[in-house]
Design a protein around this motif. Structure first.
Motif, PDB file in Angstrom:
ATOM      1  N   LEU A 183      14.690  -8.843 -41.829  1.00  0.00           N
ATOM      2  CA  LEU A 183      13.550  -9.673 -41.531  1.00  0.00           C
ATOM      3  C   LEU A 183      12.994 -10.378 -42.971  1.00  0.00           C
ATOM      4  O   LEU A 183      12.376  -9.984 -43.726  1.00  0.00           O
TER       5      LEU A 183
ATOM      6  N   ILE B 239      13.137  -7.151 -34.904  1.00  0.00           N
ATOM      7  CA  ILE B 239      14.522  -8.059 -35.412  1.00  0.00           C
ATOM      8  C   ILE B 239      15.669  -8.208 -34.468  1.00  0.00           C
ATOM      9  O   ILE B 239      16.137  -9.303 -34.204  1.00  0.00           O
TER      10      ILE B 239
ATOM     11  N   LEU C 250      14.789 -11.887 -33.278  1.00  0.00           N
ATOM     12  CA  LEU C 250      15.839 -12.568 -34.082  1.00  0.00           C
ATOM     13  C   LEU C 250      17.185 -12.567 -33.683  1.00  0.00           C
ATOM     14  O   LEU C 250      17.873 -13.765 -34.015  1.00  0.00           O
TER      15      LEU C 250
END
Length: 296
Positions: A82, A138, A142
């Motif tokens: 991150l 994450i 992401l």
């Protein structure tokens, strides 16, 4: 005749299974030794024979107990990052972690392997929830991949299992392995992610501002949840900076075990097992290779 053939097939299958287990444990031992030597050469630190042996036993027992998990891991040591986070005081930082992933049909589970004991993890779940919440964030936001569950694998042995290993009693070892449950499911909540990242950010600010305040003496005397140990025993006795710590010095001076004054305090290297391991490091081992290229 048919029954005899069935029994023969079962015996062959069992023999094949035992051969596989022996070969796997031999491979694990060889890889463990090679990895240890690489880390020793790269980091310049060695372990005593007993500490090294305990580490290998944890890996072997993990395979015996968690074989199904170990064999179905689809991604190992997945690095989660991150980046470009900013603390309240403007410090830039990145959060990183390493996990194992298992994908089965439509289900994906994230495992974080810890060298902690299961009782400690269960008693301090909040600490692990915070960490895995960030990893989940994450992974799902992401990397844009679905996650169905998270869990901690606590590889440290329960005391009863360790006794069975030391006693070298196969039947007792099998019983204790069956009772041992190193997998602790950890619930995740996306609502807590922002708070967790903010906690990291505040720690970064304190580090950058060199605000290294030790816990109070009262905290050092408190029992840690999930253990019978005080904070000073479990944490401070493993801290190299304890001799320059005002809180630990005050704690030690108040302790009845320190009756020899300053000399005893400064020569305190930990409990008897730690002292023996420190003293014996490399004392009884065959000289290892001095060049990491020798291991390739």
């Amino acid at each position: 005749m048919k029954d005899e053939l069935n029994l023969l097939k079962k015996d062959k299958a069992r023999l094949k299974e035992l051969q596989y287990l022996v070969e796997m444990e031999e491979w694990i031992t060889e890889e463990y030794e090679a990895n240890y030597e690489r880390l020793r050469l790269e980091g310049g630190h060695a372990l005593s024979p007993e500490v090294k042996r305990q580490g290998l036993l944890q890996v072997l027992m993990y395979f015996r107990k968690m074989r199904e998990v170990a064999e179905t891991v689809t991604e190992t040591e997945v690095k989660l990052t991150l980046p470009e986070q900013t603390s309240p005081k403007g410090n830039k930082f990145t959060i990183e972690g390493v996990v194992d992933i298992i994908r089965e049909k439509d289900s994906t589970t994230m495992y974080d392997v810890k060298t902690h004991d299961a009782d400690y993890v269960k008693a301090n779940k909040e600490d692990y929830i915070d960490q895995l919440n960030v990893y989940t964030h994450i992974w799902q936001n992401l990397r844009n991949e679905t996650l169905n569950g998270t869990a901690i694998i606590a590889t440290q042995f329960p005391r009863t299992l360790k006794k069975a290993i030391d006693a070298d009693e196969e039947e007792k070892l099998i019983r204790e392995l069956e009772k041992w449950n190193p997998v602790i499911p950890i619930p995740f909540s996306q609502e807590k992610v922002e708070d967790t990242i903010n906690k990291f950010a505040c720690v970064v600010d304190r580090i950058e501002n060199r605000e290294f305040h030790p816990p109070s003496v009262d905290e050092l005397q408190e029992r840690i949840k999930g253990t019978k140990q005080r904070f000073a025993t479990r944490v401070c006795r493993n801290c190299d900076a304890r001799f320059s710590c005002d809180a630990y010095r005050e704690y030690a001076q108040k302790s009845s075990s320190f009756s020899g004054g300053f000399a005893q305090y400064i020569n305190d290297l930990g409990n008897s097992d730690e002292v023996e391991n420190f003293t014996n490091t490399n004392a009884f081992e065959t000289p290892p290779p001095n060049d990491i290229n020798d291991l390739i």
